[in-house]
Design an enzyme around this catalytic site. Structure first.
Site, PDB file in Angstrom:
ATOM      1  N   LYS A 522       0.862  -1.182   0.000  1.00 46.16           N
ATOM      2  CA  LYS A 522       0.000   0.000   0.000  1.00 46.16           C
ATOM      3  C   LYS A 522       0.899   1.232   0.000  1.00 46.16           C
ATOM      4  O   LYS A 522       1.693   1.432   0.915  1.00 46.16           O
ATOM      5  CB  LYS A 522      -0.902  -0.007   1.229  1.00 46.16           C
ATOM      6  CG  LYS A 522      -1.836   1.199   1.339  1.00 46.16           C
ATOM      7  CD  LYS A 522      -2.687   1.055   2.593  1.00 46.16           C
ATOM      8  CE  LYS A 522      -3.626   2.239   2.769  1.00 46.16           C
ATOM      9  NZ  LYS A 522      -4.418   2.114   4.010  1.00 46.16           N
ATOM     10  N   ASP A 619     -14.432   2.235   9.955  1.00 44.47           N
ATOM     11  CA  ASP A 619     -14.664   2.252   8.508  1.00 44.47           C
ATOM     12  C   ASP A 619     -14.920   0.840   7.977  1.00 44.47           C
ATOM     13  O   ASP A 619     -14.361   0.430   6.966  1.00 44.47           O
ATOM     14  CB  ASP A 619     -13.467   2.879   7.795  1.00 44.47           C
ATOM     15  CG  ASP A 619     -13.840   3.382   6.395  1.00 44.47           C
ATOM     16  OD1 ASP A 619     -15.046   3.592   6.137  1.00 44.47           O
ATOM     17  OD2 ASP A 619     -12.933   3.550   5.561  1.00 44.47           O
TER      18      ASP A 619
END
Length: 813
Positions: A522, A619
């Site tokens: 990432k 989230d």
């Protein structure tokens, strides 16, 4: 299978005798039986394999003498018999095979032999006759002008200087004569810097007066003369002298981070020295090979001490000087940071070696993984040592056992992380205390040891304090850290073809580490304050978590203006892709969907109730539920996560998350508890059953979203009509209705009426009944409408829906 030409059974755990039927493979050209547990004698029928070009039987437990039937293998080019269990002497018939290009024979027991006649081996390029109890003089060698590597270490040999000089001036690249009986003056040509050959003459008996006047690279003369401990020229020692006093009551950490080499002596100030010997056969020379770097996240205490280690393919000696005479405790810290335990080829490596202290063997056939009961785990061995001449010698030696090419070629030989030497007495003139010396092999020791979670808590307590670059660099002391070059290599320099996703803070790439482990990288696209906060938060949260339903963080990289996170690779992408994208999605049948929902619930229950640190994810959505090769779900993306502070009933915080998944009390008033995750879970669970996105799906203009429609259908008493039509009739009707009822229970507008995640798990698995509760159909719609009105000054309704469907938004920024 008489047409078979290649057979390799290497790196298994086969035991028993070699079957005589192998001799029927008369067309076989390559046979490898290395790194097993084979016993007994080699069958005579193997002599029928007259076309054999390669024969490797290293690291086994055979008995008796090396067989002499090799003379029938006239085509043989490569022979490996390292630590096979055989006894000497070496049969002379081997050296009659004039096609041999490489011979490796080592660690023979029993009867010795004289140095063999090599006149017929005109094609020989590599010769190892190591620890074979060979005596006499070396040579003649004039027939083998193409020889590149000669290893005659650990024998009882003298030197024929003329023959060796011819080789050295021709094509010889490596010469290892470690631990022999070489006497007399050191030949001038060996001391001549004009010969570009790595030469190791350590542990011999040359005359001290013949030592070179200056230190030369690629020439190791450690303990090469008789009668003295230090046999290096003054220039090599850099005129170091022993200190008269030592700081009392503290620990001195010395980093051993210089690259070693095939024949290298490294003086380290006045107190210790290191000698490395040997070349990794079958691998191109690289100085970095002598420093082992970890390939995954290290989770042990003080992990920064073990992120790298000193490595050697043959022999490694630490020589600690300037000690007071008396008894000492020597602690050797080991951790296997290269071989893996991931049930793949990369876990088959076996590192086995011996350890000597003060020339006495204290560990035989030592296996770090076996002793530590796993990789990336520390094992500390304590020994007593008596000092009579002011020095301690600690030597690590590979004796040919274990594997040599797993997980990659050149993975063998000893590694050592930390050496701790402590006096058992009060040093003279010290006034009290204990003299203690620590050498950290291959690693830089930072002055302060920080626990990872401490850094995260400091950041949370600091509120709006900006994160400085140095704080990001300090992560190096807390978790396994990759270099930017490692990440570049793994992702093929961030090749667009390896891009597998795009998040709100940057792209995600597929990569392959040096040990073959496939990872997801990432890449945070910004060094802004927001990007730094995201990075620190994610590293701090996820590195402290280990659960089958939470994605694993291998490590990170903070280098070259880059913020990179390295995760385990999830073969089947996200739940969002597999539920909502027609082109890429898998066909998820009902048992798969049920298992995904239960796994996701267990992961959240762990975060909320079972983990040492309690976490609110903030989230939870389909895009952040990843699926591995077996479609097991794992919660990911902890960039917005918060600690659940147990002394507070809720956290008043900046609203951050994804519209359509945020609980009303959090979206409207910033009231955050773990019940906000329960609400988000309910939305995702509903999406799993229906196969539609809560944000994108609107059956008609009267409904705000999927959840709004589901509330109305529940009031009608016909929840089963919501089930994904692609399932047809092939689903558990009772189970689907139960899951939807649980989903709607979790999305109750009142957080106090939502269940905990552990209660959700019990209900999903049928261990607890599902309470009947029907909500008014307008509640959710009113909440979302109020939320929209609150954000209208920043984002209009169409923009809000578009952004919520594609990435995270933080409306209060």
């Amino acid at each position: 299978m008489t047409s078979l030409t290649f057979l390799s059974l290497e790196n298994n755990f086969f035991h028993g005798f070699v079957p005589h039927e192998l001799g029927h493979l008369v067309n076989l050209e390559s046979l490898t039986l290395s790194a097993n547990n084979l016993t007994g004698h080699l069958p005579l029928t193997l002599s029928n394999m007259t076309k054999l070009k390669e024969f490797k039987i290293s690291s086994n437990n055979f008995s008796g003498k090396i067989p002499s039937f090799f003379q029938s293998w006239k085509s043989l080019e490569r022979l490996e018999i390292q630590a096979s269990g055989f006894e000497g002497p070496i049969p002379s018939t081997i050296f009659a095979l004039n096609n041999l290009a490489e011979v490796r024979i080592s660690d023979l027991y029993g009867e010795g032999s004289a140095f063999p006649k090599l006149d017929n081996l005109t094609k020989l390029q590599r010769l190892m006759l190591r620890n074979c109890n060979i005596s006499g003089f070396i040579g003649p060698l004039d027939a083998i002008q193409d020889l590149k590597i000669l290893d005659l270490s650990f024998n009882r040999l003298g030197i024929n200087s003329t023959d060796l000089e011819v080789l050295a001036r021709a094509r010889l690249s490596y010469l290892f004569l470690t631990s022999n009986l070489l006497t007399g003056p050191i030949p001038d040509w060996l001391k001549n810097g004009g010969i570009n050959v790595d030469i190791d003459l350590s542990y011999n008996n040359f005359t001290k007066s013949s030592l070179p006047p200056t230190c030369r690279d690629k020439l190791n003369l450690f303990k090469s003369t008789s009668g003295v401990n230090d046999s290096k020229p003054i220039e090599c020692l850099k005129k170091f002298a022993c200190s008269k006093e030592t700081v009392i009551g503290s620990v001195s950490y010395d980093s051993d981070e210089e690259f070693g080499g095939p024949a290298t002596y490294i003086p380290k100030e006045e107190t210790w020295e290191v000698s490395t010997t040997g070349q990794f056969w079958g691998k191109n020379k690289a100085m970095s090979d002598y420093i082992a770097e970890n390939v995954s996240t290290l989770r042990m205490s003080n992990s920064q001490l073990y992120t790298s280690a000193r490595a050697t393919p043959l022999s490694l000696t630490y020589f600690v000087r300037c000690l007071g005479n008396g008894n000492y405790t020597v602690k050797l810290h080991f951790a296997e940071i290269i071989i893996r335990d991931n049930s793949s080829f990369h876990s088959l490596g076996r590192r086995i070696f011996d350890v000597y202290i003060q020339e006495k063997r204290v560990l035989k056939d030592f296996n770090i993984v076996k002793e530590a009961q796993g990789v990336d785990k520390v094992v500390i061995k304590d020994f007593k040592a008596s000092v009579k001449k002011g020095t301690i010698e600690i030597r690590f030696q590979w004796t040919g056992k274990g594997t040599t090419a797993v997980p990659s070629r050149g993975t063998y030989g000893p590694i050592i992380s930390v050496i701790d030497v402590e006096s058992d007495f009060k040093p003279p003139e010290s006034g009290g205390g204990i003299w203690k010396k620590l050498i950290v092999a291959g690693a830089v020791v930072l002055p302060v040891l920080l626990v990872l979670i401490t850094v995260c808590i400091i950041w949370w307590k600091a509120h709006k304090r900006e994160v400085k670059d140095q704080e990001l660099l300090d992560l190096d002391s807390q978790i396994g850290v990759f270099t930017f070059r490692q990440i570049q290599t793994a992702t093929n320099n961030f090749d667009p073809a390896n891009k597998i996703g795009q998040g709100g803070f940057g792209a995600v790439y597929k990569g392959t580490l040096s040990d073959g482990t496939i990872v997801a990288v990432k890449q945070l696209s910004s060094r802004s304050k927001q990007g730094n906060r995201e990075f620190l938060n994610e590293v701090g949260m996820i590195s402290a978590l280990q659960h089958p339903n939470v994605v694993r963080l291998h490590g990170c990289c903070v280098e070259k203006n880059q913020l990179l996170l390295v995760y385990e690779y999830m073969e089947n992408n996200s739940l969002e892709v597999n539920l909502f994208e027609e082109e890429n999605k898998l066909k998820l049948d009902w048992p798969m969907r049920e298992r995904i929902c239960i796994g996701m619930a267990k992961g959240l229950a762990f975060l909320h109730e079972e983990s040492v640190i309690k976490i609110v994810h903030r989230d939870i959505k389909a895009a952040n539920i990843l699926l591995d090769k077996d479609l097991n779900p794992k919660i990911s993306d902890f960039g917005l996560a918060k600690l659940d502070e147990e002394d507070n009933t809720h956290i008043s915080t900046r609203v951050a998350g994804t519209i359509g998944y945020m609980a009303p009390e959090y979206a409207l008033w910033g009231h955050l508890t773990y019940k906000a995750d329960v609400y988000s879970f309910g939305v995702v669970a509903l999406e799993i059953v229906v196969g539609k996105s809560n944000v994108k799906y609107r059956p008609d203009e009267d409904f705000v979203c999927l959840l709004d429609w589901a509330l109305v259908v529940q009031q009608r008493g016909n929840l089963v009509e919501l089930v994904d039509q692609t399932l047809g009739s092939n689903f558990n009707k009772k189970g689907a209705v139960r899951m939807m009822k649980i989903a709607l229970l979790c999305t109750n507008p009142s957080p106090s009426l939502r269940p905990t995640m552990s209660e959700v798990v019990k209900m999903l698995e049928g261990g607890a009944p599902v309470p009947e509760y029907v909500m008014g159909g307008s509640v959710y719609g009113d909440a979302l409408g109020a939320l929209r009105n609150q954000f209208d000054h920043d984002i209009n309704t169409d923009e809000l829906r578009s952004k919520a469907s594609s990435s995270e938004i933080t409306p209060c920024d």
